[in-house]
Design an enzyme around this catalytic site. Sequence first.
Site, PDB file in Angstrom:
ATOM      1  N   ASN A 160       0.694  -1.168  -0.025  1.00  0.00           N
ATOM      2  CA  ASN A 160      -0.159  -0.042   0.128  1.00  0.00           C
ATOM      3  C   ASN A 160       0.764   1.145   0.020  1.00  0.00           C
ATOM      4  OD1 ASN A 160      -2.062   1.691   0.090  1.00  0.00           O
ATOM      5  ND2 ASN A 160      -2.283   1.480   2.327  1.00  0.00           N
ATOM      6  N   ILE A 161       1.710   1.498  -1.109  1.00  0.00           N
ATOM      7  CA  ILE A 161       2.482   2.764  -1.277  1.00  0.00           C
ATOM      8  C   ILE A 161       1.638   3.642  -2.074  1.00  0.00           C
ATOM      9  CG2 ILE A 161       4.675   3.643  -1.919  1.00  0.00           C
ATOM     10  CD1 ILE A 161       5.763   0.481  -1.737  1.00  0.00           C
ATOM     11  N   CYS A 185      12.117   7.807   7.756  1.00  0.00           N
ATOM     12  CA  CYS A 185      10.835   7.151   8.005  1.00  0.00           C
ATOM     13  C   CYS A 185      11.293   6.407   9.543  1.00  0.00           C
ATOM     14  CB  CYS A 185      10.374   6.153   7.066  1.00  0.00           C
ATOM     15  SG  CYS A 185      11.756   4.827   6.378  1.00  0.00           S
TER      16      CYS A 185
END
Length: 237
Positions: A160-161, A185
């Site tokens: 899910n990018i 991140c």
Amino acid sequence: MNNKVRSLADSVFKCLFPFLDKQFPFFSPLNIPRQLFAFLFRLPPFKHFWREKDMKVGAFEEDICAPIKVSPPPDIGGDSATDGEELFVPPLNFAMVDNGVFRSGFPDSANFSFLRSLGLCTIIYLCPEPYPETNNEFLKVNGIRLFQFHIEKCKEPFVNIPEETIREALNVVLDVNNHPLLIHCRRGKHRTGCLVGCLRKMQRWYLSSIFDEYQRFAGAKARVSDQRFIERFKNKN
């Protein structure tokens, strides 16, 4: 024969041999073994000679066998080595991406001095979790802008990018008015790796070089899905 006396006699023999061999050829090693020399060395005339010269056998042996004394290093104390000095510790997986662009894992307070030395203007944060108060205070004190892009942590096969979010983050990266900037991140591996990989595509890097860079930071955690996303990514601008 006492080992110490033998060792001492052997040492003296080495020192005196050139003189003895020249003045008294019968002292040649071919004519007299060192054991015999050591025996002669222990005879009263030799001992008397050392006493006359104030060179007792025991003292002479001490001089030969005494260990070298090394001065201890200066006492620097427990924390005095860092008194008045800042420790510059980079965050996990820190590296330079391009001029004015850096990448890393999540920085903490131990890394603040290092980040301050970079003169950062911008931090791009790629996680949905709120930025810690300590980090926010650091940004405020140093006049650093924070751009947060909510990219959920995902594991294969559930990929899910969000492409649009990556494009928005790239617009911040490409704006030189935001430089110097840091992309990070949580671990500096997947989300950061995807953003940097898409930047490399815009810089027209070969895919093999892009994947090499991605894998260098991801290591054993490299994901095929991330690399497929980078390969398929196309900037609409």
